[in-house]
Design a protein around this motif. Structure first.
Motif, short mmCIF file in Angstrom:
data_model
loop_
_atom_site.label_atom_id
_atom_site.label_comp_id
_atom_site.label_asym_id
_atom_site.label_seq_id
_atom_site.Cartn_x
_atom_site.Cartn_y
_atom_site.Cartn_z
N THR A 116 0.85 -1.18 0.00
CA THR A 116 0.00 0.00 0.00
C THR A 116 0.89 1.24 0.00
O THR A 116 2.12 1.13 -0.16
N LEU A 117 0.29 2.43 0.16
CA LEU A 117 1.02 3.69 0.00
C LEU A 117 0.77 4.61 1.19
O LEU A 117 -0.21 4.48 1.92
N ALA A 118 1.68 5.56 1.35
CA ALA A 118 1.51 6.61 2.36
C ALA A 118 2.19 7.87 1.87
O ALA A 118 3.07 7.83 1.00
N VAL A 119 1.79 9.00 2.45
CA VAL A 119 2.39 10.29 2.13
C VAL A 119 2.61 11.06 3.43
O VAL A 119 1.83 10.91 4.39
N GLU A 120 3.66 11.83 3.49
CA GLU A 120 3.96 12.60 4.71
C GLU A 120 2.86 13.61 4.99
O GLU A 120 2.38 14.31 4.09
N ILE A 121 2.46 13.71 6.25
CA ILE A 121 1.48 14.71 6.66
C ILE A 121 2.19 16.05 6.84
O ILE A 121 3.18 16.15 7.57
N THR A 122 1.67 17.06 6.16
CA THR A 122 2.27 18.40 6.26
C THR A 122 1.31 19.42 6.88
O THR A 122 1.75 20.48 7.29
N ARG A 123 0.03 19.09 6.93
CA ARG A 123 -0.96 19.98 7.56
C ARG A 123 -1.18 19.52 9.00
O ARG A 123 -1.56 18.39 9.24
N GLU A 124 -0.94 20.43 9.93
CA GLU A 124 -0.99 20.08 11.35
C GLU A 124 -2.34 19.49 11.75
O GLU A 124 -2.40 18.56 12.55
N ALA A 125 -3.42 20.00 11.18
CA ALA A 125 -4.75 19.52 11.56
C ALA A 125 -4.94 18.05 11.23
O ALA A 125 -5.72 17.35 11.90
N GLU A 126 -4.24 17.54 10.23
CA GLU A 126 -4.42 16.15 9.84
C GLU A 126 -3.85 15.17 10.87
O GLU A 126 -4.27 14.02 10.93
N ARG A 127 -2.90 15.65 11.68
CA ARG A 127 -2.28 14.75 12.66
C ARG A 127 -3.30 14.24 13.68
O ARG A 127 -3.17 13.12 14.19
N THR A 128 -4.28 15.05 14.01
CA THR A 128 -5.26 14.69 15.04
C THR A 128 -6.63 14.40 14.45
O THR A 128 -7.56 14.12 15.20
N ASP A 129 -6.78 14.46 13.15
CA ASP A 129 -8.06 14.22 12.49
C ASP A 129 -8.31 12.71 12.41
O ASP A 129 -7.56 12.00 11.75
N ALA A 165 5.09 3.23 10.05
CA ALA A 165 6.15 2.50 9.36
C ALA A 165 7.44 3.28 9.51
O ALA A 165 7.43 4.52 9.53
N ALA A 166 8.56 2.59 9.61
CA ALA A 166 9.85 3.23 9.89
C ALA A 166 10.53 3.68 8.60
O ALA A 166 11.56 3.15 8.20
N PHE A 167 9.93 4.69 7.97
CA PHE A 167 10.55 5.27 6.78
C PHE A 167 11.79 6.07 7.18
O PHE A 167 11.87 6.63 8.28
N ASP A 168 12.73 6.18 6.25
CA ASP A 168 13.90 7.05 6.42
C ASP A 168 14.21 7.67 5.06
O ASP A 168 15.15 7.27 4.38
N GLU A 195 7.58 13.86 19.02
CA GLU A 195 7.93 14.63 17.84
C GLU A 195 8.38 13.72 16.69
O GLU A 195 8.98 12.67 16.91
N GLY A 196 8.11 14.16 15.49
CA GLY A 196 8.54 13.40 14.32
C GLY A 196 7.46 13.40 13.24
O GLY A 196 6.37 13.93 13.42
#
Length: 251
Positions: free
Chosen positions: A130-143, A151-154, A176-177
């Protein structure tokens, strides 16, 4: 286990959307939305594309555009159940060894993103990708409507595919992260899809209302590929207008 050599893309679609009823047939730049999604899937060039239609009008719209569709039970509880039925009808001879489950409400998706979901299956131990994308909008972190993939991306170290440890509507991991927005496109090995649909719903699946947790609870391996763009999912009239504007601009 070898990398799949003959994938098929199956797009589940049904008319009973709660927030946007009849959305597969909503007009986007002169074509029904399901036809626009079918076009993006064809442009990906992975293999044949089949629409798993819950109603005859969806199948008719796809056929009129030159595509292939099969009718499926309109009461299926999930997209994975729908694509499994469609697979049996579209490929009874079992020629295809991988199935890409592409949501039917992504009319503007970049075909390159569809292709990317096959990459984790190059690792033989992976059952589902499957796929994922980095969250850049703060509101999405708690939505809670934004599902997080743990997943342990680097990315800085070049690691853009990682094993899924969990999926949640909560803000995880803690502290944080970076957090990652799960993109609900899947690629299954055929045997993995057959096993998955035969499993009973999991306890965590029912708690989080996330179907992919059933696979993790059963010990199946899901790997996630990191992409740079979140596809526009169309669930509301406002998102439908955005999709129309995007495709009109690219025409």
């Amino acid at each position: 286990m070898a990398r799949p050599r003959s994938p098929i893309i199956i797009i589940p679609a049904r008319m009973k959307s709660v927030r946007l009823p009849g959305k597969p047939l909503a007009d986007i730049c002169g074509a029904p939305m399901i036809v626009q999604v079918w076009r993006r899937a064809m442009e990906a060039g992975l293999g044949p594309v089949c629409v798993a239609a819950g109603e005859p009008e969806i199948a008719e719209a796809v056929a009129q555009a030159g595509g292939v569709a099969v009718l499926t039970d309109p009461e299926h509880p999930s997209g994975s159940d729908r694509i499994f039925e469609a697979l049996g009808k579209a490929d009874p001879d079992r020629r295809h060894d991988a199935i890409v489950n592409l949501q039917g409400d992504l009319p503007t998706i970049d075909p390159a993103i569809i292709r990317r979901v096959m990459e984790p299956l190059e690792e033989g131990a992976v059952d589902i990708a499957t796929l994922a994308v980095e969250i850049t909008r703060e509101a999405e972190r708690t939505d809670p409507n934004v599902v997080k993939a743990v997943a342990a991306f680097d990315p800085a170290g070049g690691k853009r595919i990682a094993r899924a440890l969990y999926f949640s509507r909560a803000t995880v991991p803690a502290n944080e992260g970076t957090h990652y927005h799960h993109v609900g496109i899947y690629a299954y090995r055929r045997a993995a899809l057959e096993r998955f649909v035969a499993l009973p719903p999991g306890l965590l699946e029912k708690r989080e209302k996330l179907e992919q947790l059933r696979a993790l609870e059963a010990g199946m391996r899901i790997d996630v590929a990191l992409v740079d763009t979140l596809p526009l999912g169309v669930d509301t009239p406002a998102e439908l207008e955005r999709a129309r504007a995007v495709l009109a601009q690219s025409a």
